[in-house]
Design an enzyme around this catalytic site. Structure first.
Site, short mmCIF file in Angstrom:
data_model
loop_
_atom_site.label_atom_id
_atom_site.label_comp_id
_atom_site.label_asym_id
_atom_site.label_seq_id
_atom_site.Cartn_x
_atom_site.Cartn_y
_atom_site.Cartn_z
CE1 TYR A 172 -4.35 -1.83 4.46
CE2 TYR A 172 -3.30 0.31 4.22
CZ TYR A 172 -3.88 -0.81 3.66
OH TYR A 172 -3.98 -0.93 2.29
CB SER A 205 -0.88 -0.01 1.25
OG SER A 205 -1.49 1.25 1.48
#
Length: 271
Positions: free
Chosen positions: A155, A142
């Site tokens: 995350y 990401s």
């Protein structure tokens, strides 16, 4: 890897979003597809769409956190297709929670899927990818695997870990002389359902967060898939997707640790 014709590609999280779009992109390129996910029905829909492009495609039900199941899946795919050239560890989830609020259950949940799921898939399939003589492994991290973001500690940490794991693998393949390309993939905000399937701490409105994500996401899964496919063909170590991911990467490179000041200022307005 110059093209995908005749290559066997394994994609996790293939029931929707980036996974489905990438499966279709590779199918159009002549690849055969071994597609997996927790929801077999949605993965089967992806496989059927790939078959419309003339590709051999099979759907598998798989929980990437189950290491024994992932190894069994690798053996099954080789039995079904004869080889494995490409592995895309795409399955992933999101979590919004400050460190003081996040539960251990949610913290372990996101790491088990994002990091350990990637490690499981990589380790299980790596011998087969090496044996193919022309392989590629792409792990979908990401833009928050490039910079850390407040409220995204779990995350970001899981995606940073994926990035480091993938970079180490690439170097090891080069040192060993294996014909295996390795890419760390860093999408920005992509128009998928990930935000609607995310978890959030009890003091946050998950639906409002998801709606905000949808408003900010500018890149389609199809655009994302094309960039990943082209990046694999060019054996790029780092595949950045979207102007937001590119901006985060440049901010990190130009400012070093000072990137946190403008990012903190921006996030203070949003959270």
């Amino acid at each position: 890897m110059k093209d995908f014709h005749g290559k066997v590609a394994v994609i996790t999280g293939a029931g929707a979003g980036i996974g489905r779009a990438l499966a279709l992109e590779l199918a159009r390129g002549g690849a055969q597809l071994a597609l997996s996910g927790r929801n077999l029905e949605s993965v089967a829909e992806t496989a059927a769409l790939c078959e419309k492009h003339g590709a051999k495609a099979r759907a598998y039900k798989l929980d990437v956190t189950d290491r024994a199941a992932v190894y069994a899946h690798a053996d099954e795919v080789v039995a079904d297709f004869g080889k494995v050239n490409i592995v895309v560890n795409n399955a992933g989830v999101s979590l919004t929670a400050n460190i003081e609020d996040v539960s251990w259950e949610d913290f372990e949940w996101i790491f088990n899927i994002n990091f350990w799921g990637t490690a499981n898939g990589t380790k299980a399939f790596l011998p087969h990818v090496i044996a193919s003589g022309d392989g590629h492994i792409a792990n979908v991290s990401s833009m928050f695997g490039l910079v850390a973001c407040p409220s995204q500690s779990g995350y970001s940490a899981s995606k940073y870990a994926m990035h480091a794991f993938t970079d180490a693998l690439r170097q090891e393949m080069i040192i060993a002389g294996h014909h295996v390309g390795v890419s760390s993939v860093h999408p920005g905000m992509i128009k998928t359902e990930i935000a609607w399937k995310a978890r959030a701490s009890a003091n946050r409105d998950r639906d409002a967060l998801a709606a905000n994500f949808d408003g900010l996401a500018k890149t389609s899964p199809e655009q994302c898939a094309q960039i990943i496919a082209n990046g694999m063909k060019k054996n790029k170590p780092l595949i950045l997707i979207g102007t937001d991911a590119k901006a985060m990467n440049w901010m990190r490179r130009l400012l070093g640790a000072a990137y946190m000041k403008p990012l903190t200022a921006q996030m203070r307005k949003e959270i």
